[in-house]
Design an enzyme around this catalytic site. Structure first.
Site, PDB file in Angstrom:
ATOM      1  CB  SER A  73       9.095   2.018   1.721  1.00 23.89           C
ATOM      2  OG  SER A  73       7.860   1.820   1.058  1.00 23.89           O
ATOM      3  CG  ASP A  74       5.940  -1.390   6.647  1.00 26.16           C
ATOM      4  OD1 ASP A  74       6.974  -2.021   6.974  1.00 26.16           O
ATOM      5  OD2 ASP A  74       4.794  -1.823   6.825  1.00 26.16           O
TER       6      ASP A  74
END
Length: 198
Positions: A73-74
């Site tokens: 995730s980012d």
């Protein structure tokens, strides 16, 4: 099947824990800033930068453990003029970022990619619109006195699950997205894969 969170983010771990998701966490050990600079130089849209960074993390860990599902995730903050805001390098820059955000709207993109066997198999990108109220210098100083240890690794210099919520007059979008993970779509996919009961 095992789920691995390819992240060192305490917020993402806390969200999965609170949702009752069984997982282990491993750091992806990627150079996010170099990858982000390369993507920006290539003219990628902000949502695509977030997506590519999430994929990079997921695929890297998945290549080391191909039998697991790996969640990368980012989150990326985009200013109204299209510039991207990076994580602050020190407290002085954090204060500059907060002054820049003060009284303005910005966008927060959070991407999630799940990889299996070293290949992405699922992805989702969500956007929240963040309206920051006007912030005085004294508020910024007091806020950073109290929150710096917690927010120094946060793009945007805030945690809405803590005192950072005081920065905003309005938020449009999912609180999970703002906290760094589009959680509900992730949970839906984990149900299809049998990690969670359907």
């Amino acid at each position: 099947m095992r789920l691995i969170l390819a992240s060192g983010s305490a917020s993402r771990r806390a969200m999965l824990d609170a949702a009752g998701v069984p997982f282990e966490a491993l750091s992806p050990a990627v150079d996010e800033e170099a990858a982000k600079a390369s993507l920006r130089a290539a003219g990628c849209l902000t949502r695509d930068v977030a997506d590519a960074l999430a994929e990079l993390k997921a695929v890297k860990v998945s290549s080391r453990d191909p039998g697991a599902l790996v969640l990368g995730s980012d989150s990326i903050v985009e200013l109204q003029d299209g510039r991207l805001l990076d994580k602050p390098v020190n407290r002085e820059q954090a204060a500059e970022h907060l002054r820049l955000l003060s009284g303005r709207r910005h966008y927060l993109y959070s991407a999630a990619v799940i990889a299996e066997g070293g290949q992405p198999v699922w992805r989702f990108v969500d956007r929240a619109t963040m309206h920051v109220r006007p912030l005085s210098d004294s508020f910024i100083d007091t806020y950073l006195d109290r929150e710096w240890e917690e927010v120094q690794w946060c793009v945007g210099v805030y945690r809405v699950e803590g005192p950072g919520v005081q920065l905003f007059s309005r938020i449009e979008g999912s609180q999970f997205t703002v906290m760094g993970l589009p959680l509900l779509p992730v949970l839906d996919y984990l149900r299809t894969r049998g990690i969670l009961a359907s």
